[in-house]
Design a protein around this motif. Structure first.
Motif, short mmCIF file in Angstrom:
data_model
loop_
_atom_site.label_atom_id
_atom_site.label_comp_id
_atom_site.label_asym_id
_atom_site.label_seq_id
_atom_site.Cartn_x
_atom_site.Cartn_y
_atom_site.Cartn_z
N PRO A 80 -1.28 -9.14 0.81
CA PRO A 80 -1.28 -7.71 1.12
C PRO A 80 -0.48 -7.46 2.39
N VAL A 81 0.33 -6.42 2.39
CA VAL A 81 1.22 -6.19 3.52
C VAL A 81 0.84 -4.92 4.27
N THR A 82 1.13 -4.93 5.55
CA THR A 82 1.12 -3.73 6.37
C THR A 82 2.57 -3.42 6.70
N LEU A 83 3.06 -2.30 6.23
CA LEU A 83 4.47 -1.96 6.41
C LEU A 83 4.75 -1.55 7.85
N PRO A 84 5.99 -1.69 8.32
CA PRO A 84 6.34 -1.31 9.69
C PRO A 84 5.94 0.14 9.99
N PRO A 112 0.81 -1.21 0.00
CA PRO A 112 0.00 0.00 0.00
C PRO A 112 0.85 1.27 0.00
N GLY A 113 0.21 2.37 -0.35
CA GLY A 113 0.86 3.67 -0.29
C GLY A 113 0.76 4.28 1.09
N PHE A 114 1.07 5.55 1.17
CA PHE A 114 1.10 6.25 2.46
C PHE A 114 -0.24 6.17 3.19
N TRP A 115 -0.13 6.03 4.51
CA TRP A 115 -1.25 6.08 5.45
C TRP A 115 -2.16 4.85 5.40
N LEU A 116 -1.80 3.84 4.63
CA LEU A 116 -2.70 2.71 4.45
C LEU A 116 -2.05 1.40 4.88
N ASP A 117 -2.90 0.45 5.26
CA ASP A 117 -2.41 -0.88 5.65
C ASP A 117 -2.91 -1.92 4.65
N ALA A 118 -2.71 -3.18 4.99
CA ALA A 118 -3.05 -4.27 4.07
C ALA A 118 -4.52 -4.26 3.68
N SER A 119 -5.39 -3.81 4.58
CA SER A 119 -6.83 -3.86 4.31
C SER A 119 -7.24 -2.95 3.16
N SER A 120 -6.38 -2.02 2.77
CA SER A 120 -6.73 -1.12 1.67
C SER A 120 -6.89 -1.86 0.34
N TRP A 121 -6.40 -3.10 0.27
CA TRP A 121 -6.51 -3.91 -0.95
C TRP A 121 -7.73 -4.83 -0.94
N ASN A 122 -8.56 -4.75 0.11
CA ASN A 122 -9.62 -5.75 0.28
C ASN A 122 -10.55 -5.90 -0.91
N GLU A 123 -10.86 -4.81 -1.59
CA GLU A 123 -11.81 -4.88 -2.70
C GLU A 123 -11.13 -5.21 -4.03
N VAL A 124 -9.79 -5.31 -4.01
CA VAL A 124 -9.03 -5.63 -5.21
C VAL A 124 -8.68 -7.12 -5.26
N THR A 125 -8.45 -7.71 -4.09
CA THR A 125 -7.93 -9.07 -4.04
C THR A 125 -8.87 -10.14 -4.61
N PRO A 126 -10.22 -9.99 -4.56
CA PRO A 126 -11.06 -11.07 -5.10
C PRO A 126 -10.77 -11.42 -6.55
N ALA A 127 -10.50 -10.41 -7.38
CA ALA A 127 -10.22 -10.70 -8.79
C ALA A 127 -8.93 -11.49 -8.92
N LEU A 128 -7.93 -11.17 -8.12
CA LEU A 128 -6.66 -11.87 -8.18
C LEU A 128 -6.82 -13.31 -7.70
N GLU A 129 -7.56 -13.49 -6.62
CA GLU A 129 -7.77 -14.85 -6.10
C GLU A 129 -8.59 -15.68 -7.07
N ALA A 130 -9.58 -15.08 -7.71
CA ALA A 130 -10.39 -15.81 -8.68
C ALA A 130 -9.56 -16.26 -9.87
N ALA A 131 -8.48 -15.52 -10.17
CA ALA A 131 -7.59 -15.89 -11.27
C ALA A 131 -6.54 -16.91 -10.84
N GLY A 132 -6.58 -17.33 -9.57
CA GLY A 132 -5.68 -18.37 -9.10
C GLY A 132 -4.42 -17.89 -8.42
N HIS A 133 -4.30 -16.57 -8.22
CA HIS A 133 -3.11 -16.04 -7.57
C HIS A 133 -3.23 -16.16 -6.04
N ARG A 134 -2.09 -16.25 -5.39
CA ARG A 134 -2.01 -16.23 -3.93
C ARG A 134 -1.61 -14.82 -3.53
#
Length: 232
Positions: free
Chosen positions: A32-36, A7-29
């Motif tokens: 999403p990371v939360t940076l230190p 993620p970019g500034f001010w955001l954690d792993a959850s910022s990708w929540n609405e993006v990941t379903p398409a990736l998972e449906a395509a078979g990707h693992r």
């Protein structure tokens, strides 16, 4: 394929929540990371710099088997770039979402106001109109509610690059605020802040017209763009 979402500034792993379903449906693992320093508003941020963010993702890459794809949004793009510089033989593709690799010695953004070791999420007036395209009042409210102060040093630390093999890593630039045509014009004109992009030898451009946060304003479309960009 293992796909690390940064993620970019001010955001954690959850910022990708609405993006990941398409990736998972395509078979990707997806990973999403939360940076230190972004774990919570109360997390310590003193002493956390760009190198710490890069190293956190390098450790994740090292814990996975086989080739890995990196997706970096905004300031997370510089983190992805740093990882590709350190592990060029492990990275199958880097996708920059409204971001681009930066040059040796450049920083992500040293103009944001810092308060001690933190960069608090600023007032909306700090951003350009193009940044905020499609980010309606409801999205702005939810963004501000989830935003976490960013470690100040991670924004101002200079990028250190050491392996030119990074320039051979296949790269995709997802253009949101600025079109791919505009980026091409900047490269042709020798604009300094795209010099690292110009040096890359395998770059694709995809237009996704919206503001700076497509994971909020056009998440389904961004998911499809990533699926199309990533190796099968």
């Amino acid at each position: 394929m293992d796909v690390i979402l940064i993620p970019g500034f001010w955001l954690d792993a959850s910022s990708w929540n609405e993006v990941t379903p398409a990736l998972e449906a395509a078979g990707h693992r997806v990973h999403p990371v939360t940076l230190p320093g972004l774990e919570s508003a109360e997390a310590p941020r003193a002493g956390i710099g760009l190198a710490d963010h890069i190293e956190a993702v390098v450790r994740l890459v090292d814990g996975l088997d086989g080739p890995v794809a990196l997706v970096g949004h905004s300031g997370g793009g510089a983190v992805a770039q740093g990882v590709a510089d350190r592990r060029p033989d492990r990275i199958a593709r880097v996708v920059y979402v409204d971001a681009a690799p930066i040059g040796e010695g450049d920083c992500i953004n040293d103009e944001l106001h810092a308060s001690g070791h933190d960069i608090p999420f600023p007032d909306w007036s700090v951003f350009e109109e193009a940044d905020l395209a499609d980010l309606d009042d409801g999205l702005r409210r939810r963004f501000r509610e989830r935003a976490v102060p960013h470690p100040a040093a991670a924004a101002s630390d200079p990028m250190r690059l050491g392996d030119e093999r990074r320039l051979d890593v296949p790269t995709t630039i997802v253009c949101c605020e600025f079109s791919s045509e505009t980026v091409a014009e900047w490269i042709a004109a020798g604009v300094p802040f795209v010099r690292e992009v110009a040096a890359h030898r395998d770059v694709d451009y995809v237009d996704l017209p919206t503001g700076h946060w497509p994971q909020f304003t056009r998440p389904a479309e961004l998911g499809r763009v990533l699926v199309d960009a990533l190796p099968r």
